[in-house]
Design a protein around this motif. Structure first.
Motif, short mmCIF file in Angstrom:
data_model
loop_
_atom_site.label_atom_id
_atom_site.label_comp_id
_atom_site.label_asym_id
_atom_site.label_seq_id
_atom_site.Cartn_x
_atom_site.Cartn_y
_atom_site.Cartn_z
N ALA A 111 -8.15 -9.55 9.17
CA ALA A 111 -8.80 -8.35 8.64
C ALA A 111 -8.90 -8.42 7.12
O ALA A 111 -9.92 -8.03 6.54
N THR A 112 -7.87 -8.93 6.47
CA THR A 112 -7.88 -8.99 5.01
C THR A 112 -8.90 -10.01 4.52
O THR A 112 -9.61 -9.77 3.54
N PHE A 113 -9.01 -11.15 5.20
CA PHE A 113 -10.06 -12.11 4.85
C PHE A 113 -11.45 -11.50 5.10
O PHE A 113 -12.35 -11.67 4.28
N ALA A 128 -12.95 -8.36 -3.96
CA ALA A 128 -12.96 -9.47 -3.01
C ALA A 128 -11.87 -10.49 -3.36
O ALA A 128 -11.16 -10.98 -2.48
N ARG A 129 -11.73 -10.78 -4.64
CA ARG A 129 -10.70 -11.73 -5.06
C ARG A 129 -9.30 -11.19 -4.77
O ARG A 129 -8.41 -11.92 -4.34
N ILE A 130 -9.10 -9.90 -5.01
CA ILE A 130 -7.80 -9.28 -4.73
C ILE A 130 -7.49 -9.35 -3.23
O ILE A 130 -6.38 -9.73 -2.83
N ALA A 131 -8.48 -9.01 -2.40
CA ALA A 131 -8.28 -9.05 -0.95
C ALA A 131 -8.03 -10.47 -0.47
O ALA A 131 -7.16 -10.72 0.37
N HIS A 132 -8.77 -11.43 -1.04
CA HIS A 132 -8.59 -12.83 -0.62
C HIS A 132 -7.18 -13.32 -0.98
O HIS A 132 -6.52 -13.97 -0.16
N ALA A 133 -6.71 -12.99 -2.17
CA ALA A 133 -5.35 -13.38 -2.57
C ALA A 133 -4.32 -12.73 -1.65
O ALA A 133 -3.35 -13.38 -1.24
N ALA A 134 -4.54 -11.47 -1.30
CA ALA A 134 -3.62 -10.78 -0.38
C ALA A 134 -3.63 -11.45 0.99
O ALA A 134 -2.58 -11.62 1.62
N ALA A 135 -4.81 -11.85 1.45
CA ALA A 135 -4.91 -12.52 2.75
C ALA A 135 -4.15 -13.85 2.73
O ALA A 135 -3.46 -14.18 3.69
N CYS A 136 -4.26 -14.58 1.63
CA CYS A 136 -3.53 -15.84 1.52
C CYS A 136 -2.03 -15.59 1.55
O CYS A 136 -1.29 -16.34 2.19
N ASP A 137 -1.57 -14.53 0.88
CA ASP A 137 -0.14 -14.19 0.91
C ASP A 137 0.32 -13.85 2.32
O ASP A 137 1.39 -14.27 2.75
#
Length: 195
Positions: A111-113, A128-137
């Motif tokens: 969902a985060t990606f 988008a960058r914030i969400a992508h970084a959160a998804a990676c975490d």
């Protein structure tokens, strides 16, 4: 009292046909069984999936919305609704549904990606960058098998996005560059020492 057994068999046959790639036949079976399952969220979820695979996104959104009317606290159903809205280029709806999925299941990497992708498509590069970084975490905390499953889907989605929006290739490159780091962090098997 209606006998639902024939309709249940139609639904099962529809699921089998979907797995076989016989999507029009699967949808015909689901449409025939629909009167028996109007109050069953899983049925509408199945129908939405087939409709989306047929690229009938507005109908998929309607079916998924009906599933959510019946089961309003289901994160997976919101995730699906957000994805179908994304595929229909209804980006605000996609972001809204995906955020609701994340309210219900905050550690959902997929969902985060998806949120990052919808935000990127809508022009909100920063979010988008914030969400992508959160998804990676989130992904780093998951099992190797789950990481592999999610990464496979994310890489496929980024490839599709690149074809759809080539002007955003730089942002896509940036997103992809973060993903191998996750794969490199997976535990590696230890080889026995040589004698």
């Amino acid at each position: 009292v209606w006998d639902r057994r024939p309709a249940q068999l139609l639904w099962l046959r529809a699921l089998a046909r979907e797995r076989q790639g016989k999507l029009p036949e699967a949808l015909a079976d689901l449409d025939e069984a629909a009167a028996f399952f109007d109050e069953t969220a899983d049925f509408h979820d199945s129908r939405a999936q087939v409709l989306a695979e047929l690229k009938r996104f507005d109908e998929a959104i309607a079916a998924q919305t009906r599933a959510l009317e019946l089961d309003p606290e289901n994160a997976a159903r919101y995730l699906n609704l957000g994805w179908y809205a994304y595929l229909a280029d209804a980006l605000e709806d996609s972001i809204r549904a995906t955020r609701r999925a994340l309210e219900l299941e905050p550690a959902n990497a997929t969902a985060t990606f998806n949120l990052a992708l919808a935000q990127l498509a809508s022009g909100d590069d920063q979010e988008a960058r914030i969400a992508h970084a959160a998804a990676c975490d989130i992904l780093r905390a998951q099992s190797s098998d789950e990481q592999a499953r999610v990464l496979e889907a994310v890489l496929r989605d980024l490839k599709d996005f690149r074809e759809k929006r080539p002007e955003l290739g730089g942002a896509i490159d940036e997103f992809e560059a973060l993903l191998p780091d996750i794969r490199d962090e997976r535990p590696r098997p230890v080889r026995p020492a040589s004698p």
